[in-house]
Design a protein around this motif. Structure first.
Motif, PDB file in Angstrom:
ATOM      1  N   THR A   1      16.059  47.593  63.844  1.00  0.00           N
ATOM      2  CA  THR A   1      17.487  47.888  63.968  1.00  0.00           C
ATOM      3  C   THR A   1      17.780  48.455  65.351  1.00  0.00           C
ATOM      4  OG1 THR A   1      17.286  50.158  63.114  1.00  0.00           O
ATOM      5  CG2 THR A   1      17.667  48.403  61.499  1.00  0.00           C
ATOM      6  N   SER A   2      18.954  48.144  65.875  1.00  0.00           N
ATOM      7  CA  SER A   2      19.320  48.624  67.203  1.00  0.00           C
ATOM      8  C   SER A   2      19.522  50.145  67.218  1.00  0.00           C
ATOM      9  CB  SER A   2      20.596  47.926  67.683  1.00  0.00           C
ATOM     10  OG  SER A   2      21.679  48.189  66.801  1.00  0.00           O
TER      11      SER A   2
ATOM     12  N   ASN B   1      19.924  40.436  63.748  1.00  0.00           N
ATOM     13  CA  ASN B   1      19.330  41.197  64.853  1.00  0.00           C
ATOM     14  C   ASN B   1      19.337  42.698  64.591  1.00  0.00           C
ATOM     15  OD1 ASN B   1      18.779  38.903  66.262  1.00  0.00           O
ATOM     16  ND2 ASN B   1      20.026  39.389  68.040  1.00  0.00           N
TER      17      ASN B   1
ATOM     18  N   SER C   1      21.811  44.767  64.485  1.00  0.00           N
ATOM     19  CA  SER C   1      22.630  45.482  65.470  1.00  0.00           C
ATOM     20  C   SER C   1      23.850  46.194  64.891  1.00  0.00           C
ATOM     21  CB  SER C   1      23.095  44.505  66.551  1.00  0.00           C
ATOM     22  OG  SER C   1      23.849  43.456  65.969  1.00  0.00           O
ATOM     23  N   ASN C   2      24.114  46.050  63.623  1.00  0.00           N
ATOM     24  CA  ASN C   2      25.291  46.696  63.035  1.00  0.00           C
ATOM     25  C   ASN C   2      24.921  47.379  61.726  1.00  0.00           C
ATOM     26  OD1 ASN C   2      28.183  47.191  63.061  1.00  0.00           O
ATOM     27  ND2 ASN C   2      28.314  45.781  61.331  1.00  0.00           N
TER      28      ASN C   2
ATOM     29  N   SER D   1      20.436  34.166  68.255  1.00  0.00           N
ATOM     30  CA  SER D   1      21.224  35.282  68.783  1.00  0.00           C
ATOM     31  C   SER D   1      22.499  34.754  69.418  1.00  0.00           C
ATOM     32  CB  SER D   1      20.414  36.066  69.815  1.00  0.00           C
ATOM     33  OG  SER D   1      20.203  35.282  70.984  1.00  0.00           O
TER      34      SER D   1
ATOM     35  N   PRO E   1      25.367  42.073  70.518  1.00  0.00           N
ATOM     36  CA  PRO E   1      23.914  42.001  70.328  1.00  0.00           C
ATOM     37  C   PRO E   1      23.464  41.525  68.950  1.00  0.00           C
ATOM     38  CG  PRO E   1      24.629  44.243  70.050  1.00  0.00           C
ATOM     39  CD  PRO E   1      25.875  43.455  70.408  1.00  0.00           C
ATOM     40  N   GLY E   2      24.234  40.664  68.308  1.00  0.00           N
ATOM     41  CA  GLY E   2      23.893  40.240  66.956  1.00  0.00           C
ATOM     42  C   GLY E   2      23.407  38.813  66.870  1.00  0.00           C
TER      43      GLY E   2
ATOM     44  N   VAL F   1      25.369  51.352  76.339  1.00  0.00           N
ATOM     45  CA  VAL F   1      24.318  50.373  76.078  1.00  0.00           C
ATOM     46  C   VAL F   1      22.931  50.904  76.413  1.00  0.00           C
ATOM     47  CG1 VAL F   1      25.863  48.413  76.382  1.00  0.00           C
ATOM     48  CG2 VAL F   1      24.659  49.347  78.368  1.00  0.00           C
TER      49      VAL F   1
ATOM     50  N   PRO G   1      20.234  53.829  71.937  1.00  0.00           N
ATOM     51  CA  PRO G   1      20.294  53.110  70.658  1.00  0.00           C
ATOM     52  C   PRO G   1      21.579  53.435  69.899  1.00  0.00           C
ATOM     53  CG  PRO G   1      18.144  54.151  70.945  1.00  0.00           C
ATOM     54  CD  PRO G   1      19.037  54.697  72.022  1.00  0.00           C
TER      55      PRO G   1
ATOM     56  N   ALA H   1      24.603  51.366  66.888  1.00  0.00           N
ATOM     57  CA  ALA H   1      24.876  50.215  66.022  1.00  0.00           C
ATOM     58  C   ALA H   1      26.231  49.619  66.356  1.00  0.00           C
ATOM     59  CB  ALA H   1      24.813  50.623  64.541  1.00  0.00           C
ATOM     60  N   GLY H   2      26.647  49.774  67.612  1.00  0.00           N
ATOM     61  CA  GLY H   2      27.940  49.232  68.015  1.00  0.00           C
ATOM     62  C   GLY H   2      29.082  50.122  67.556  1.00  0.00           C
TER      63      GLY H   2
END
Length: 303
Positions: free
Chosen positions: A28-29, A67, A69-70, A107, A130-131, A220, A223, A225-226
């Motif tokens: 996970t981001s 990815n 990312s969320n 991606s 980034p997903g 950015v 880390p 999750a947007g």
């Protein structure tokens, strides 16, 4: 009750590789999340169908990972299986005039780059998101005035019982951060995107501009999750949070970004509990000070 012995035997029999107790923080981001009971690496449609049959036979719940990312994954991990779509699910190809056929595991960055190299315009807004495509379709991802509904013509998927199906046009039910796949167990496998012909140099300039804007305004370098919250009608979540003096507010290792108040960053060692407590504090403060109820955009993973 889930029967992991049955699942492991079935996956081994059909050749689907898996690991046990896989740390979700590595996927996970946000760099947050405990271990998943099983982590499956799915290479193609046949493997996906076989895995879904095995999961159903063993009564093991599942979650499809893009990815990462969320996502916000619990500290205690996930009692079930996580499916990572790899191999052919990352393929991107040109199938006609302006038409791209893309695997759900691809991606957005790779699809945007492919479109640029083929002088196709319309997807520039997604450069820097980034997903994966599957995650973007699930929530109708968007940025800078664009969203997936503007470029998607058809989506193929498997129902939870493994039945293949597809949806097109209005049946995709795209709305603000929602779609026909939101809150379902459907597994998106691929999608067709319809783009327009353009000039590669102009497309590249626009993509570079949006990337620079993203880097200058969003954290950015840490880390996250947007965007944490959906955009409330008539407002911007980040502006509301900043107006309440919450920039830099922290719970444990989770902190409201000093760069953009709409983001929560992991400044080191943040836990899911830290993030959830901070989200709750932000919501309560913004509601009390502005009368606006913020709704999370981050997806809390529960099986």
């Amino acid at each position: 009750m889930p029967d992991y012995a049955v699942l492991d035997a079935a996956l081994t029999r059909v050749g689907v590789p898996f690991t046990k107790e896989e740390s979700m923080a590595a996927h996970t981001s946000f760099k947050i999340g405990g271990p998943a009971d099983r982590f499956l690496r799915i290479a193609d449609a046949a493997a996906l169908s076989a895995a879904l049959r095995a999961l159903r036979e063993a009564a093991v719940p599942y979650f499809v990972l893009g990815n990462g990312s969320n996502l916000l994954v619990p500290d205690e991990g996930l009692r079930g299986a996580v499916l990572a779509l790899e191999g052919s699910f990352k393929a991107v190809e040109l199938t006609g005039s302006g038409r791209l056929l893309c695997g759900s595991g691809a991606s957005l960055a790779s699809i945007c780059a492919f479109a640029r190299s083929n002088a196709l315009t319309g997807l520039e807004f997604a450069w820097g998101i980034p997903g994966s495509l599957g995650g973007a379709l699930y929530m109708n991802a968007g940025a800078y005035g664009g969203e997936m509904k503007q470029v998607v013509s058809r989506v193929w998927f498997l129902e939870p019982d493994g039945t293949p199906a597809s949806l097109a046009g209005e049946a995709l039910c795209f709305g603000y951060r929602t779609s026909a796949f939101t809150n379902t167990k459907r597994v998106i496998t691929k999608a067709e995107l319809q783009l327009e012909s353009g000039a590669e140099a102009e497309i590249a300039v626009k993509m570079d501009d949006l990337m620079q804007r993203r880097k200058s305004k969003q954290p950015v370098e840490l880390p996250s999750a947007g965007s944490v919250f959906k955009r409330p009608e008539g407002h911007f979540a980040g502006s509301l949070i900043e107006s309440c003096g919450l920039k830099g507010c922290a719970v444990g290792g989770a902190c409201v970004s000093e760069k953009h108040a709409g983001f929560i960053v992991n400044r080191g060692g943040a836990t899911c509990a830290d993030v959830e407590k901070l989200i709750e504090h932000i919501q309560e403060t913004v509601l009390r000070e502005t009368g606006v109820q913020l709704e999370p955009e981050i997806r809390r993973v529960r099986l």
